[in-house]
Design an enzyme around this catalytic site. Sequence first.
Site, short mmCIF file in Angstrom:
data_model
loop_
_atom_site.label_atom_id
_atom_site.label_comp_id
_atom_site.label_asym_id
_atom_site.label_seq_id
_atom_site.Cartn_x
_atom_site.Cartn_y
_atom_site.Cartn_z
N CYS A 80 22.05 61.11 -15.03
CA CYS A 80 22.48 61.29 -16.50
C CYS A 80 21.56 60.59 -17.26
CB CYS A 80 23.90 60.50 -16.74
SG CYS A 80 25.20 61.55 -15.74
N LYS A 101 18.24 62.56 -18.47
CA LYS A 101 18.54 63.63 -19.41
C LYS A 101 19.13 63.38 -20.76
CE LYS A 101 22.92 65.80 -17.62
NZ LYS A 101 23.58 65.59 -18.94
N LYS A 137 29.88 76.06 -1.59
CA LYS A 137 30.58 75.07 -2.15
C LYS A 137 32.15 75.11 -1.97
CE LYS A 137 27.57 72.21 -5.32
NZ LYS A 137 27.60 72.02 -6.61
N1 LIG Z 1 27.01 62.97 -12.46
C1 LIG Z 1 27.43 62.14 -13.01
O1 LIG Z 1 27.60 60.79 -12.58
C2 LIG Z 1 28.22 62.35 -14.43
C3 LIG Z 1 28.77 61.36 -15.27
C4 LIG Z 1 29.25 61.55 -16.19
C5 LIG Z 1 29.12 62.99 -16.86
N2 LIG Z 1 28.25 63.89 -16.14
C6 LIG Z 1 28.21 65.16 -17.03
O2 LIG Z 1 28.94 66.10 -16.37
C7 LIG Z 1 28.46 67.38 -16.33
C8 LIG Z 1 28.20 67.80 -14.77
O3 LIG Z 1 27.57 67.02 -13.92
P1 LIG Z 1 27.40 67.07 -12.23
O4 LIG Z 1 26.73 66.03 -11.83
O5 LIG Z 1 28.81 67.03 -11.84
O6 LIG Z 1 26.92 68.46 -12.00
P2 LIG Z 1 26.46 69.27 -10.82
O7 LIG Z 1 25.50 69.96 -11.05
O8 LIG Z 1 26.72 68.42 -9.53
O9 LIG Z 1 27.81 70.29 -10.72
C9 LIG Z 1 27.92 71.29 -11.78
C10 LIG Z 1 28.60 72.57 -10.65
O10 LIG Z 1 29.29 73.49 -11.70
C11 LIG Z 1 29.00 74.90 -11.09
N3 LIG Z 1 28.97 75.78 -12.09
C12 LIG Z 1 27.97 76.18 -13.11
N4 LIG Z 1 28.49 77.19 -13.81
C13 LIG Z 1 29.68 77.45 -13.20
C14 LIG Z 1 30.48 78.70 -13.77
N5 LIG Z 1 30.27 79.35 -14.78
N6 LIG Z 1 31.82 78.88 -13.25
C15 LIG Z 1 31.87 77.83 -11.95
N7 LIG Z 1 30.98 76.83 -11.71
C16 LIG Z 1 29.82 76.67 -12.39
C17 LIG Z 1 27.75 74.69 -10.29
O11 LIG Z 1 27.86 75.64 -9.20
C18 LIG Z 1 27.98 73.47 -9.81
O12 LIG Z 1 28.61 73.20 -8.48
C19 LIG Z 1 27.00 67.12 -16.79
O13 LIG Z 1 27.14 67.55 -17.98
C20 LIG Z 1 26.79 65.76 -16.88
O14 LIG Z 1 25.77 65.40 -17.73
C21 LIG Z 1 27.91 63.66 -15.09
#
Ligand SMILES: NC(=O)c1ccc[n+]([C@@H]2O[C@H](COP(=O)([O-])OP(=O)(O)OC[C@H]3O[C@@H](n4cnc5c(N)ncnc54)[C@H](O)[C@@H]3O)[C@@H](O)[C@H]2O)c1
Length: 439
Positions: A263, A266, A35
């Site tokens: 979202c 989960k 990424k």
């Molecule tokens: N996707 C949505 O529409 C949305 C909307 C609101 C809230 N959320 C919340 O936001 C959070 C993230 O969701 P997302 O969809 O962006 O997740 P995602 O899985 O797309 O992205 C998470 C990223 O974090 C990285 N990561 C994990 N551990 C790490 C670390 N220790 N150091 C650096 N990078 C690390 C992973 O490699 C990945 O790229 C979740 O809790 C989700 O519920 C998501």
Amino acid sequence: MKIAMIGTGYVGLVSGVCFSDFGHEVVCVDKDPRKIEMLERGEVPIYEPGLDTLMAKNVEAGRLSFTLDLNAAIDGADAVFIAVGTPTRRGDGHADLTYVMAAAEEIARAADHYVVVVTKSTVPVGTNRKVQEVVAAANPELDFDVASNPEFLREGAAIDDFMKPDRVVVGVESDRAAKVMEDIYRPLYLRDFPIITTDLESAEMIKYAANAFLATKITFINEIAALCEKVGADVKQVSKGMGLDGRIGNKFLHAGPGYGGSCFPKDTKALARIGQDHASPVSIVETVIKVNEETKRRMIDKLLDLCGGSFNGKRVAVLGVTFKPNTDDMRDAPALTIVPALVGGGAQVSVVDPQGRREGEALLPGVRWEDDPYAAVEGADLLLILTEWNEFRALDLGRIASSMATARLADLRNIYSSSDAEAAGFVAYDSIGRVGYGL
Ligand SMILES: NC(=O)c1ccc[n+]([C@@H]2O[C@H](COP(=O)([O-])OP(=O)(O)OC[C@H]3O[C@@H](n4cnc5c(N)ncnc54)[C@H](O)[C@@H]3O)[C@@H](O)[C@H]2O)c1
């Protein structure tokens, strides 16, 4: 302000890019080298409309950069945002906090000056306090505060949602942290977007309660849709008539094949678990989870009815597999229940999705991917519309019906009507919450 953003998924990347567009200096960190390499080349690893342009603009302005090195990102940062995944934990429905807690520990080890550790990930009530404990234990000398700042953006409209939010929610416990958060969100304060500053627990609860409410609204109309089919009512008219009531509102009242995405599935499960753990069950949400599963299975029954009771040997063209349009996200998409049932039942399935192929290829084995809907339907026995991408909303239905072996249409997003289908020459049509024909 100087901000470090941990996690460059849908939320971390959009938030990082938008904060840099506010004028802040943002370093986005991810532990996935693929990424970071893509981002450094100026490529966006996810599909989100407008994100590439905004990202390029802020990289060029020198306000936005990407790294694998958390230490470098935190150096001098006023706030570090945790925006890592919180998927459902295997087996028990709880939110898996492994990534959040690992990030908290890494921050603690890397930081050597006052910093606000902000949780943007969706996390159960009490998590920010645990983050506080983890950071304090890993670096007892560190001067820091925690803040909860749940994110409400919608994939597909994420930039607009971030830049023009209905509200921003901030949970803090100290004036110092409140001031840092206020400075970060100053551009939104100045434009009078509502900012709710509250305690940590309320901020965490707002996010789950909001998502569970929206999932309930969708599930409610899906259940009403099933009843409409039995009594001869039209759910589109029913939604319209309900939604014009200002107390109800017209959003999230579109009947479909069940909610999916990264979202709602989960977060509803996690809220149900939180309720059970505190001996205060959220029975409505428990029921919503169950009804949503039934809704997805009901779709398979509908398709079986259209196919004369068996998928075996049938050719099915599927339009749309992402959980909604304008995203490439396949997490918990209804397609992941429905398409395997078709393949497992012996159907030959071809799939068209403007952005879903990259993710979908691994998730939907045994299907043939096509770019063009008209090529996909040639010789098919059933056309199945699963995601309402704009490019599927104005198809030449006559051309499609005449190129199919048996012209049957399952319109699971109600983008056409039975009269459209009949006029085009379809021999059978079914949708959601409306009476079909030829079944
Ligand atoms: N996707 C949505 O529409 C949305 C909307 C609101 C809230 N959320 C919340 O936001 C959070 C993230 O969701 P997302 O969809 O962006 O997740 P995602 O899985 O797309 O992205 C998470 C990223 O974090 C990285 N990561 C994990 N551990 C790490 C670390 N220790 N150091 C650096 N990078 C690390 C992973 O490699 C990945 O790229 C979740 O809790 C989700 O519920 C998501």
